[in-house]
Design an enzyme around this catalytic site. Structure first.
Site, PDB file in Angstrom:
ATOM      1  N   ASP A  22       4.758  -0.926  -3.771  1.00  0.00           N
ATOM      2  CA  ASP A  22       6.146  -1.401  -3.842  1.00  0.00           C
ATOM      3  C   ASP A  22       6.329  -2.794  -3.244  1.00  0.00           C
ATOM      4  O   ASP A  22       7.012  -3.650  -3.820  1.00  0.00           O
ATOM      5  CB  ASP A  22       7.081  -0.439  -3.098  1.00  0.00           C
ATOM      6  CG  ASP A  22       7.400   0.818  -3.881  1.00  0.00           C
ATOM      7  OD1 ASP A  22       7.028   0.890  -5.066  1.00  0.00           O
ATOM      8  OD2 ASP A  22       8.007   1.738  -3.300  1.00  0.00           O
ATOM      9  N   THR A  23       5.752  -3.025  -2.058  1.00  0.00           N
ATOM     10  CA  THR A  23       6.154  -4.215  -1.297  1.00  0.00           C
ATOM     11  C   THR A  23       5.025  -5.050  -0.707  1.00  0.00           C
ATOM     12  O   THR A  23       5.288  -6.071  -0.080  1.00  0.00           O
ATOM     13  CB  THR A  23       7.078  -3.791  -0.125  1.00  0.00           C
ATOM     14  OG1 THR A  23       6.330  -2.987   0.806  1.00  0.00           O
ATOM     15  CG2 THR A  23       8.288  -3.010  -0.615  1.00  0.00           C
ATOM     16  N   GLY A  76       2.306   0.283  -0.394  1.00  0.00           N
ATOM     17  CA  GLY A  76       1.666  -0.931  -0.878  1.00  0.00           C
ATOM     18  C   GLY A  76       2.065  -1.327  -2.283  1.00  0.00           C
ATOM     19  O   GLY A  76       2.306  -2.497  -2.565  1.00  0.00           O
ATOM     20  N   GLU A 113       1.929   8.630   8.404  1.00  0.00           N
ATOM     21  CA  GLU A 113       2.241   7.526   9.323  1.00  0.00           C
ATOM     22  C   GLU A 113       3.603   7.753   9.969  1.00  0.00           C
ATOM     23  O   GLU A 113       3.769   7.568  11.178  1.00  0.00           O
ATOM     24  CB  GLU A 113       2.260   6.191   8.581  1.00  0.00           C
ATOM     25  CG  GLU A 113       0.899   5.618   8.254  1.00  0.00           C
ATOM     26  CD  GLU A 113       1.004   4.277   7.542  1.00  0.00           C
ATOM     27  OE1 GLU A 113      -0.051   3.733   7.186  1.00  0.00           O
ATOM     28  OE2 GLU A 113       2.136   3.790   7.333  1.00  0.00           O
TER      29      GLU A 113
END
Length: 443
Positions: A32-33, A30, A95
């Site tokens: 980062d992008t 999150g 994940e």
């Protein structure tokens, strides 16, 4: 922008029957992008009507939530946004473990995006990506978990089917991703097999001949007797790779269809309408005109064409007469019983379908006869007898198993006696016929 699309590895066909709750699961770091690339990608997918799961909640604690695990399991495709700080998050890495597990167990498609990181840095945990991973290791102090994460990063770095982005216009990459996944999400899958036993390794072997990553045009023959599984293999290949082409078409039962009035013309029209995705294709009129239309309309398109059940050379000459009929990167797959036919058409890449081995035959027969992978103990001897009768042919194993399902041991014995007696009778008839031909030719 420097981006690269890498062709995905094959997968079996069971994914087409899975009931997905989401089309896409986005895995990303999150910080980062979220507010740039991933956020824009999510919006583009959403506008396209693609059901995309994105985790909007702030993450608390170290354990990945059950809801997130369920979302991963229910997604047809996982897109991994591998950014420089991805490996600093235990959530992201957990994940990743779950996503790779679903790839193996649920045939989920996994598409990595190496976003401003090099795949080799992900694989070897070097540079800024490796620094983030090492810092996480100092926090978790769990060597076993770190080793699992490391193995997962190695696996994901070697996945095909993703993109490498270093710099440039992010919107172009987003558009390319959306276009690619749209083809997967909106595509109709072919029904392959109720029990796809032994299909995956054979698909893998054919894919090695196809070499989809190479920028050439190829014809590949799938060769074998009736019932050996040629069509089943071709369908599984179609399901796994068709989305990578500008257009695709699976023409089934060509030998039978071509016997009908205007059968070859009908096949030409079907080929054109499916690849061009245009049901308004006018009638080509005759075979010769159809040949010219195919060459003119498809010579610049990268297409996948599967010609199933070919038994006459004229069928190949009419539908795929030459490699230059199609664009660079095209692949044509031909299933046939006739080796000479492939030789006459100069098809040099040939996969002879092998019989099922004993374990595969046992599993396939048992699934059809008992709905389990092994027979009950009191049916074990009769099962071996049935497998010997089938001689490694999937069609016979499937049909015979289905016919014997729910029947008593007495009924099994009676049925097998009848089939074996009929086979012996036919063998004697063939021997007599061959002797007559021999004596006639020797006179």
């Amino acid at each position: 922008m420097t981006s690269e699309f890498q062709e995905p590895s094959s997968s079996s066909s069971s994914s087409n029957t899975h009931q997905w709750t989401h089309d896409i699961f986005l895995s990303f770091r999150g910080t980062d992008t979220r507010n740039n690339f991933t956020g824009h990608l999510y919006n583009a997918l959403h506008k396209k009507g693609i059901n995309t799961f994105i985790d909007d909640e702030l993450r608390r604690g170290e354990e990945i939530s059950p809801a997130l695990l369920k979302a991963i399991e229910g997604s047809r495709i996982s897109i991994l946004i591998l950014s420089k700080n991805y490996a600093s998050s235990s959530w992201c890495l957990d994940e990743l473990l779950k996503i790779l597990e679903c790839k193996k167990t649920k045939e989920q498609m996994v598409l990595p995006v190496f976003f401003k990181v090099d795949p080799s840095d992900v694989e070897h945990q070097t540079k800024c990506f490796g620094k983030a991973f090492d810092e996480l290791g100092d926090k978790v102090k769990d060597d076993v978990k770190m080793l699992r994460w490391k193995d997962a990063l190695i696996d994901v770095s070697n996945l095909t089917g993703g993109w490498i982005f270093s710099k440039g216009n992010e919107s172009e990459l987003i558009q390319e991703i959306v276009q690619r996944v749209s083809l997967v999400v909106n595509r109709t899958y072919l029904n392959v097999a109720k029990y796809p036993v032994g299909i995956e390794p054979r698909v893998h072997e054919v894919n090695s001949l196809l070499s989809i990553g190479r920028n050439d045009i190829r014809m590949v023959g799938i060769l074998g007797i009736n019932g050996i599984g040629k069509t089943t293999i071709a369908k599984a290949i179609y399901n796994s790779i068709a989305y990578q082409f500008d257009g695709s078409c699976f023409l089934a039962n060509i030998g039978e269809t071509s016997k009908q009035e205007s059968g070859l013309v009908h096949l030409q029209e079907t080929l054109l309408s499916e690849i061009l995705r245009d049901t308004r294709i006018s009638q080509v009129g005759n075979v010769n005109r159809g040949i010219n239309v195919i060459k003119q309309r498809l010579c610049s398109k990268r297409i996948l064409l599967i010609l199933d059940g070919v038994d006459k050379l004229v069928q190949l000459e009419t539908l795929a007469g030459n490699l230059n009929w199609f664009g660079i990167g095209s692949r044509i797959i031909i299933t046939t019983r006739e080796k000479a036919l492939l030789a006459n058409h100069e098809v040099n890449l040939i996969y002879p379908v092998r019989d099922m081995d004993h374990n595969e035959a046992l599993q396939l027969f048992s699934l059809n006869a008992f709905k389990t992978e092994k027979p009950p103990e009191n049916y074990a001897i009769l099962t071996e007898r049935a497998i010997r009768y089938a001689r490694g042919l999937p069609l016979v194993l499937t049909d015979l198993g289905s016919e014997l399902y729910g029947r008593s041991i007495v009924q099994w014995k009676s049925a097998l006696d009848k089939y074996e007696a009929e086979r012996k009778r036919k063998r004697k008839v063939r021997k007599k016929s061959s002797k007559k031909i021999f004596y006639k030719n020797s006179k």
